[in-house]
Design a protein around this motif. Structure first.
Motif, mmCIF file in Angstrom:
data_model
loop_
_atom_site.group_PDB
_atom_site.id
_atom_site.type_symbol
_atom_site.label_atom_id
_atom_site.label_comp_id
_atom_site.label_asym_id
_atom_site.label_seq_id
_atom_site.Cartn_x
_atom_site.Cartn_y
_atom_site.Cartn_z
ATOM 1 N N LEU A 38 -25.712 -1.974 3.440
ATOM 2 C CA LEU A 38 -24.966 -1.036 2.561
ATOM 3 C C LEU A 38 -24.211 -0.209 2.547
ATOM 4 O O LEU A 38 -24.604 0.306 3.544
ATOM 5 C CB LEU A 38 -26.523 -0.626 1.426
ATOM 6 N N ILE A 39 -22.929 -0.048 2.866
ATOM 7 C CA ILE A 39 -21.799 1.135 3.299
ATOM 8 C C ILE A 39 -21.235 1.998 1.938
ATOM 9 O O ILE A 39 -20.589 1.164 1.378
ATOM 10 C CB ILE A 39 -21.399 -0.071 3.793
ATOM 11 N N PRO A 40 -21.546 2.914 2.235
ATOM 12 C CA PRO A 40 -21.439 3.860 1.121
ATOM 13 C C PRO A 40 -19.527 3.995 1.329
ATOM 14 O O PRO A 40 -19.078 4.252 2.620
ATOM 15 C CB PRO A 40 -22.328 5.030 1.152
ATOM 16 N N GLY A 41 -19.114 4.138 0.688
ATOM 17 C CA GLY A 41 -17.878 4.949 0.227
ATOM 18 C C GLY A 41 -17.064 4.706 -0.995
ATOM 19 O O GLY A 41 -16.931 4.427 -1.929
ATOM 20 N N VAL A 42 -16.205 4.833 -0.858
ATOM 21 C CA VAL A 42 -14.776 4.632 -1.918
ATOM 22 C C VAL A 42 -13.408 3.514 -1.537
ATOM 23 O O VAL A 42 -12.691 3.797 -0.731
ATOM 24 C CB VAL A 42 -14.099 5.806 -2.388
ATOM 25 N N VAL A 43 -13.173 2.286 -2.114
ATOM 26 C CA VAL A 43 -11.908 1.810 -1.923
ATOM 27 C C VAL A 43 -10.878 2.407 -3.154
ATOM 28 O O VAL A 43 -10.967 2.734 -4.551
ATOM 29 C CB VAL A 43 -12.602 0.380 -2.636
ATOM 30 N N VAL A 44 -9.946 2.468 -2.748
ATOM 31 C CA VAL A 44 -8.541 2.748 -3.124
ATOM 32 C C VAL A 44 -7.179 1.992 -3.109
ATOM 33 O O VAL A 44 -7.235 0.940 -2.547
ATOM 34 C CB VAL A 44 -8.161 3.924 -2.807
ATOM 35 N N LYS A 45 -6.529 1.806 -4.071
ATOM 36 C CA LYS A 45 -5.375 0.679 -3.909
ATOM 37 C C LYS A 45 -4.766 2.008 -4.193
ATOM 38 O O LYS A 45 -3.844 2.375 -4.314
ATOM 39 C CB LYS A 45 -5.073 -0.037 -5.222
ATOM 40 N N GLU A 46 -3.589 1.680 -2.681
ATOM 41 C CA GLU A 46 -2.680 2.324 -2.248
ATOM 42 C C GLU A 46 -0.838 1.816 -3.055
ATOM 43 O O GLU A 46 -1.276 1.101 -2.992
ATOM 44 C CB GLU A 46 -1.818 1.684 -0.370
ATOM 45 N N HIS A 47 -0.047 2.528 -3.147
ATOM 46 C CA HIS A 47 0.748 2.377 -3.915
ATOM 47 C C HIS A 47 1.798 3.272 -4.384
ATOM 48 O O HIS A 47 0.989 5.042 -3.758
ATOM 49 C CB HIS A 47 0.748 1.916 -5.828
ATOM 50 N N ASN A 48 2.928 3.743 -4.490
ATOM 51 C CA ASN A 48 4.181 4.317 -4.329
ATOM 52 C C ASN A 48 3.396 5.564 -4.840
ATOM 53 O O ASN A 48 3.908 6.819 -4.367
ATOM 54 C CB ASN A 48 4.993 4.039 -5.204
ATOM 55 N N LYS A 49 2.873 6.453 -5.935
ATOM 56 C CA LYS A 49 2.289 7.170 -6.402
ATOM 57 C C LYS A 49 1.592 7.725 -5.948
ATOM 58 O O LYS A 49 1.125 9.062 -5.973
ATOM 59 C CB LYS A 49 1.476 7.075 -8.227
ATOM 60 N N ASN A 50 0.587 7.633 -4.868
ATOM 61 C CA ASN A 50 -0.357 8.216 -3.965
ATOM 62 C C ASN A 50 -0.113 7.766 -2.668
ATOM 63 O O ASN A 50 -1.434 8.338 -1.518
ATOM 64 C CB ASN A 50 -1.684 7.292 -4.616
ATOM 65 N N ARG A 51 0.687 7.051 -2.056
ATOM 66 C CA ARG A 51 0.753 7.177 -0.785
ATOM 67 C C ARG A 51 1.213 8.066 0.276
ATOM 68 O O ARG A 51 0.940 8.173 1.085
ATOM 69 C CB ARG A 51 2.231 5.994 -0.518
ATOM 70 N N TRP A 52 1.694 9.389 -0.465
ATOM 71 C CA TRP A 52 1.752 10.632 -0.209
ATOM 72 C C TRP A 52 0.498 11.309 0.342
ATOM 73 O O TRP A 52 0.390 11.938 1.187
ATOM 74 C CB TRP A 52 2.712 11.689 -0.735
ATOM 75 N N ALA A 53 -0.260 11.063 -0.520
ATOM 76 C CA ALA A 53 -1.566 11.918 -0.603
ATOM 77 C C ALA A 53 -3.032 10.906 0.582
ATOM 78 O O ALA A 53 -2.997 11.779 1.350
ATOM 79 C CB ALA A 53 -2.276 11.442 -1.613
ATOM 80 N N ILE A 54 -2.568 9.278 1.160
ATOM 81 C CA ILE A 54 -2.975 9.058 1.221
ATOM 82 C C ILE A 54 -2.492 9.512 2.922
ATOM 83 O O ILE A 54 -4.122 9.601 4.105
ATOM 84 C CB ILE A 54 -3.035 7.238 1.430
ATOM 85 N N VAL A 55 -1.227 9.626 2.809
ATOM 86 C CA VAL A 55 -1.023 10.481 4.347
ATOM 87 C C VAL A 55 -1.167 11.006 4.959
ATOM 88 O O VAL A 55 -1.598 11.169 5.732
ATOM 89 C CB VAL A 55 0.890 10.120 4.809
ATOM 90 N N LYS A 56 -1.351 12.056 4.224
ATOM 91 C CA LYS A 56 -1.613 13.497 4.458
ATOM 92 C C LYS A 56 -3.441 13.381 4.483
ATOM 93 O O LYS A 56 -3.207 14.626 5.440
ATOM 94 C CB LYS A 56 -1.511 14.621 3.009
ATOM 95 N N LEU A 57 -4.097 12.649 4.077
ATOM 96 C CA LEU A 57 -5.608 13.034 4.426
ATOM 97 C C LEU A 57 -5.679 12.011 5.630
ATOM 98 O O LEU A 57 -6.609 12.799 6.259
ATOM 99 C CB LEU A 57 -5.933 11.530 3.412
ATOM 100 N N ARG A 58 -4.658 10.834 6.213
ATOM 101 C CA ARG A 58 -5.344 10.572 7.284
ATOM 102 C C ARG A 58 -4.350 11.473 8.431
ATOM 103 O O ARG A 58 -5.604 11.538 9.409
ATOM 104 C CB ARG A 58 -3.931 9.525 7.545
ATOM 105 N N LYS A 59 -3.438 12.249 7.887
ATOM 106 C CA LYS A 59 -3.383 13.157 9.324
ATOM 107 C C LYS A 59 -4.517 14.478 9.243
ATOM 108 O O LYS A 59 -4.454 15.123 10.331
ATOM 109 C CB LYS A 59 -2.541 14.012 8.454
ATOM 110 N N GLN A 60 -4.663 14.588 7.665
ATOM 111 C CA GLN A 60 -6.305 15.646 8.159
ATOM 112 C C GLN A 60 -7.201 15.344 8.728
ATOM 113 O O GLN A 60 -8.469 16.085 8.411
ATOM 114 C CB GLN A 60 -6.130 16.231 6.552
ATOM 115 N N GLY A 61 -7.695 14.549 9.229
ATOM 116 C CA GLY A 61 -8.324 13.820 10.324
ATOM 117 C C GLY A 61 -9.626 12.810 9.577
ATOM 118 O O GLY A 61 -10.731 12.141 10.243
ATOM 119 N N LEU A 62 -9.118 12.142 8.047
ATOM 120 C CA LEU A 62 -10.348 11.508 7.321
ATOM 121 C C LEU A 62 -10.084 10.168 7.753
ATOM 122 O O LEU A 62 -9.191 9.339 7.951
ATOM 123 C CB LEU A 62 -10.109 11.575 6.075
ATOM 124 N N GLU A 63 -11.024 9.696 8.267
ATOM 125 C CA GLU A 63 -11.529 8.135 8.725
ATOM 126 C C GLU A 63 -10.949 7.219 7.146
ATOM 127 O O GLU A 63 -11.421 7.285 6.208
ATOM 128 C CB GLU A 63 -12.436 7.817 9.006
#
Length: 762
Positions: free
Chosen positions: A690-715
């Motif tokens: 079992l591998i814990p975590g969260v799956v998200v679907k990338e789309h135009n409305k959340n792409r900025w947030a995902i980019v920001k999270l990556r820059k903050q060091g989240l795997e």
């Protein structure tokens, strides 16, 4: 031009010409007692918590140890931030004890060292050993009978002890000792703790207040040169609750100053792509070796792979004896030899406690120049403080040089307007104003699920105190924690939630046949069963809630239906695994591996190294025969890693499992170059059921947030999900383990738990 140049003025530290300290402490401090060292000792006479904010390399360790003198016949603990520092600080503590005549026995305790303690007197369990050591050191070490203990350990052991995380046979005993045994507690470099780790420290501070340990002389010392604003705010709230807190920086004696750091000619550069950075830093080091052969320098980077590739380049251009590497994997003896080299290549492992000492000490600074990268302002000041140290040196006037690589966003946020003559104060103000250099997630984490984390020790304590007058202290303890961490929900909510998770943990450990027979005797079992019914059998749950059926009817079904018991166990396992990242001090995705390094890809001398499997998979070619792993070469280009997941229905997955904390079955890892998969047997060895975590679907409305999270060091990794109803996989993004919790909290998206409860975010 993007690069900035600024001169940082030399720094001085205040001395105390006539310190009113006991003679034995004066002897330990040696010549030139510093003002902050005196102030820490004096503050401990009247205060509960003392923060020593003196700059790095100015004797904060001795200042902290001096506080033990106030409780000289009682146990003390020194929490060093890394395993590498435990031994070093143990030696420093032993020297201090010997010189001052303190009666303490100094014991170093990393997980490895605890395992190596003798088993013949108390047994092999680590928790049992630590408990008996605290109760009476002679139980483990007969030669230490009747003496108080000075335990030097790491934050991990402290967390697992204070948060009831040891095995069921030891957790209550060892937690009780950690709460009550120590009269002096020293947290070294606590600014390195992330949001989650700070919770354990603040919990202990609040518990010391509510359980009145401060009234019985407990002293807590916090050592840091770069305090975290969010933590300072929490301490201010704790002060309003009656805790006596004193901050010390040792700057009151303006007329008695001695040099502590040279002036630094600083160049700030924009972070560039990896390959260009390797070439640029390599050329810079070679140039300095050629033009300044009498100077010593260092390169400190966050990326281990970048550092190792710089080492590869340097081997081709200069003789190997000129440089050495110090990374987290470097053995102790190799660290010492690397520190003697003219150039030291290092990762963040040297950020704390490593003083770049040389066998033949120069009369001037040990480091004349430094090249470093920095993701936040805390590491910036920590690293810039490593160059040009001259405290106690006869030559203090020779300037030092530094090159700092900062994120590109710093220029977008106006760092280019920093005046050339801004100096240290102007630079500090500018860096504090840059959002890209703030450490993310602190208040986000505290205001979300931190209370579920602290609910575990609170519930354990409440159970132990049930029926006793002290039981009311739990409500008070929660109230103060709620004030300090600014929580919103009441204790009853988290108590019920924690009982459910305890039940899930306990049910996940037993086979279905035992659940059939004994589920109602398993601690928390009924809470987990009701959660299972509400989530998976809503009609049966509704019948019980309305009185149309009773829990005994479900009990009968469990006894008769083996499959139903198995479903309950699987549900418990998913629920427990999903939340497990909240209850670990450090979030590790997979267990580290032992790797043979015959070609010196990671070490300066061939040998065995401990390495994270994900790092190995991305950056190295290796072979594995099931018994040992051998690193063969560095990958020509880093591999990408992706997850794949098989589900029954993609439509059901889209509807029910996106943006939801879950533990996924049938989840595997792919190692890829472009679109080509490179299989390796190692992946099968490290994949978990079992591998814990969260799956998200990338789309135009959340792409900025995902980019920001990556820059903050989240795997974050691609994950390809295929279903029986649609063999062609769809691509999503997977934030594994604690990264998933932080990602959803930071992005402000409502996150669902496996039992369909809202995973609360402020």
């Amino acid at each position: 031009m993007d690069n900035l140049r600024i001169q940082l003025e030399p720094r001085s530290i205040a001395t105390c010409p006539n310190p009113s300290l006991p003679a034995e402490l004066l002897k330990a401090f040696g010549h030139g007692v510093l003002q902050h060292q005196v102030e820490v000792y004096e503050a401990a006479k009247t205060h509960d918590i003392i923060l020593d904010l003196a700059p790095t390399g100015t004797g904060k360790t001795k200042a902290g140890l001096s506080v033990i003198h106030h409780n000289r016949n009682r146990n003390a603990i020194y929490i060093a931030p890394t395993n590498a520092l435990i031994e070093q600080q143990s030696e420093a503590a032993q020297t201090f004890v010997d010189v001052t005549g303190l009666p303490h026995v100094v014991v170093a305790a990393s997980a490895k060292q605890v395992r190596e303690w003798p088993d013949d007197r108390v047994g092999p369990r680590p928790g049992e050993k630590i408990y008996n050591l605290l109760r009476e050191p002679a139980t483990i070490f007969p030669e230490y009978g009747g003496r108080p203990l000075l335990l030097v350990t790491n934050p991990d052991i402290f967390y697992y002890a204070a948060f009831f995380q040891y095995g069921s046979k030891d957790r209550s005993n060892i937690a009780s000792e950690f709460y009550s045994s120590f009269s002096t507690i020293i947290f070294d470099e606590f600014h390195l703790y992330d949001a989650k780790q700070l919770v354990s420290l603040l919990f202990y501070l609040v518990l010391s207040q509510v359980f009145r340990y401060f009234e019985h002389g407990r002293k807590i010392v916090l050592l840091t040169a770069t305090p975290e604003p969010a933590c300072e705010a929490a301490l201010n709230l704790l002060q309003k609750e009656g805790v006596k807190i004193q901050k010390v920086d040792g700057q009151s004696g303006k007329s008695h100053q001695i040099p502590s750091q040279t002036s630094v000619n600083l160049e700030i550069r924009k972070q560039i792509d990896k390959e260009s950075l390797i070439v640029e830093i390599t050329d810079e080091v070679v140039n300095r070796l050629q033009k300044q052969p009498d100077q010593h320098g260092a390169v400190i980077l966050d990326s281990k792979d970048t550092l190792n590739r710089i080492a590869d380049q340097l081997r081709q251009k200069v003789e190997e004896h000129h440089f050495g590497r110090i990374i987290g994997n470097t053995p102790k003896e190799q660290r010492h030899s690397a520190a003697q080299k003219q150039v030291i290549l290092a990762t963040s492992t040297v950020d704390v406690g490593f003083n770049f000492e040389r066998d033949i000490e120069p009369e001037r600074q040990n480091l004349d120049w430094l090249i470093f990268s920095s993701r936040d302002r805390f590491s910036f000041w920590q690293r810039i403080g490593r160059v040009g140290r001259v405290l106690g040196k006869p030559v203090t006037h020779i300037p030092s040089e530094a090159i700092a690589y900062l994120p590109e966003e710093a220029w977008e946020q106006d760092i280019a307007n920093l005046p050339v003559d801004a100096g240290r104060t102007g630079l500090q103000q500018k860096l504090e104003a840059l959002d890209c250099l703030k450490r993310p997630f602190l208040d986000i984490y505290w205001r979300s699920e931190a209370f579920l984390e602290i609910a575990r020790p609170l519930l354990e304590l409440e159970t132990q105190l049930e029926g006793l007058p002290q039981a009311s202290l739990i409500t008070e303890l929660y109230r103060v924690l709620q004030t300090v961490l600014q929580g919103k929900r009441d204790w009853d909510f988290y108590k019920k939630r924690m009982r459910l998770l305890q039940g899930a943990e306990n049910l996940a450990k037993v086979p279905p046949e035992k659940i059939q027979k004994d589920w109602k005797y398993i601690k928390g079992g009924q809470s987990c069963l009701m959660s299972f019914l509400r989530t998976c059998c809503p009609e049966d749950y509704e019948d019980i809630q309305t009185g149309r059926a009773s829990i005994t009817s479900v009990e009968s079904l469990l006894e008769e239906n083996f499959d139903l018991a198995g479903d309950l166990r699987n549900y418990a396992k998913i629920l427990h695994t999903s939340y497990s990242p909240l209850f670990r001090f450090r979030d590790s995705f997979f267990e580290s591996l032992k790797v043979q390094d015959p070609h010196k890809l990671l070490l300066d001398e061939a040998g065995e190294v401990i390495i994270d499997p994900m790092h190995l998979l991305r950056f190295y070619e290796f072979e594995s025969d099931g018994e040992q792993i051998i690193a063969l070469s560095r990958a020509e280009q880093p591999y990408s890693l992706a997850f794949s997941l098989c589900v029954d229905s993609l439509e059901e997955f889209d509807n029910n499992y996106l943006c939801r904390l879950f533990a996924f079955e049938n989840c595997s890892i792919k190692r890829m170059i472009g679109d080509s998969t490179r299989p390796t047997a190692l992946i099968k060895e490290i994949e978990k059921q079992l591998i814990p975590g969260v799956v998200v679907k990338e789309h135009n409305k959340n792409r900025w947030a995902i980019v920001k999270l990556r820059k903050q060091g989240l795997e974050c990794y691609p994950i390809h999900v295929s279903g029986r109803d649609r063999p062609t996989p769809k691509e999503y993004l997977f934030f594994p383990s604690l990264s998933g919790i932080l990602a959803i909290a930071a992005a402000g998206v409502t996150l669902q738990s496996p039992d369909n409860e809202e995973f609360w975010v402020a």
